[in-house]
Design a protein around this motif. Structure first.
Motif: not given
Length: 413
Positions: A73-86
């Protein structure tokens, strides 16, 4: 990025692309599988995070079991891939409440790098400010969105004391330089800064003292700076090793010399992006680099007398064929010459490298307009330069900074 305010909610999240849901029963079954040692889990995570679809893969790993969830979970949120969908999921996870004192989430401290450059109208200025306020305890790298970052976000930005890199080059609203620096100058860990701004001081009074972040190493500046405004660089910290200028139409040769005099002792990279200035018709390269004894990368506009190997203008005695300047990578922006059908003197460049003060140059670039093909009309001169650079790199040996396979001439548009 799935919404997750706690572990159960995280495993009930839905993937928008596949519509696949994971229920709590699947989680219980997963926990019956024998747990792997934490060392094995860490090895897998270190391998997965370099995949092109690392974000999706890390999310899938958090659905395997509680032990995988805790590890990934820490790796998942470390560098989130942010776009309009999510983006909506991300906001509900990080900012479940407008009130900053209600429903705090532990996920906010896990985010180290936040890139919002893919967002245009998905966020608002107040929401961007609220996100920065939530992430202030862990955020190290931030790339601002185009339309949803403004002056009202600076207060929250100034509290992100762990920031190492800040990129505001996508922001469409022009922010005053002094106003911006008042917010970021106290960020003691900030090393890389990319800004697009305006000069917000009265021209008749002269520029006030500008305070930059104390440990700044790389600055990428886009601003309407004229020849009389170069004094804003008088207070650039001595830690600066890379400076890139964009769209500074009024810069002249004297202002460049002043910049190098103030920051040249440690400056290693100095770049003008294409068509940065309309005033740099005459380039005094020998006297420019005299003020930058550690400069290794230089990208500048080209002029017909850039190199100056003639005897009417003697080269500074500090650098010669016996004691060449340490410059290794030199690129000329020839787009201005292309407009008038002019060309560089390739013979002067050859002499400056083979027998002169540029004897350590190993990579040489020429940037032209897309419809200009100099390799056809000057193929022999360019080939001679390429052969010279590769031969010099071969003589340098394997300990050199630029190896033979990386040396030579390149042309770009």
């Amino acid at each position: 990025m799935p919404p997750a305010t706690d572990q159960t909610a995280h495993h009930q999240a839905a993937d928008e692309e596949t519509g696949f849901h994971v229920s709590t029963e699947d989680q219980i079954v997963g926990d019956r599988v024998p747990a792997l040692p934490i060392e094995v889990l860490c090895q897998v995570l270190d391998y997965v995070q370099f995949f092109p679809a690392a974000q999706r893969d890390l999310w899938a790993l958090t659905l395997v079991s509680r032990s995988w969830y805790a590890a990934a979970v820490a790796s998942l949120y470390k560098k989130p891939d942010i776009s309009g969908k999510n983006f909506g999921f991300f906001v509900r996870t990080l900012c479940p409440s407008i009130n900053a004192h209600i429903r705090k989430t532990s996920f906010s401290s896990m985010v180290k790098e936040l890139n919002m450059s893919k967002l245009v109208h998905d966020s608002t200025k107040s929401l961007t400010s609220r996100i920065l306020g939530r992430l202030k305890d862990g955020l190290e790298i931030f790339v601002a969105p185009q339309a949803s970052f403004a002056v009202n976000c600076l207060a929250a930005l100034s509290k992100c004391h762990y920031l190492r890199e800040l990129d505001l080059s996508y922001v469409s609203e022009s922010i005053g330089l002094l106003q911006l620096l008042r917010s970021v100058s106290k960020l003691s860990r900030l090393e890389k800064l990319s800004i697009r701004c305006k000069l917000d001081y009265p021209a008749d009074r002269g520029p006030p003292k500008v305070v930059w972040p104390p440990k700044l190493k790389a600055l990428r500046l886009s601003a309407c700076i004229n020849g009389n405004d170069f004094v804003i660089f008088n207070t650039i910290p001595k830690s600066l090793i890379s400076l890139t200028l964009r769209h500074c139409r009024g810069l002249n040769g004297e202002s460049i010399r002043t910049i190098l005099m103030n920051s040249g002792d440690v400056l290693e990279s100095f770049q003008f992006e294409p068509r940065t200035s309309d005033s740099l018709i005459y380039i005094d390269l020998p006297h420019w680099i005299e003020h930058a004894p550690r400069l290794r990368r230089l990208f500048i506009p080209a002029s017909s007398s850039s190199i100056r190997t003639d005897y009417d203008f003697p080269i500074p005695l500090r650098y010669s064929a016996q004691n060449p300047h340490p410059l290794e990578h030199l690129e000329f922006d020839c787009t201005h010459l292309d407009l008038y059908g002019s060309e560089l003197d390739y013979e002067d460049i050859w002499l400056a490298i083979a027998e002169g003060y540029l004897g350590r140059v190993r990579r040489l670039g020429f940037r032209h307009q897309f419809n200009v093909q100099p390799w056809r009309t000057n193929r022999t001169e360019l080939q001679d330069l390429d052969d010279l650079l590769r031969a010099l790199a071969r003589e340098d040996g394997q300990e050199a900074n630029i190896k033979e396979q990386d040396a030579g001439v390149y042309i770009c548009s």
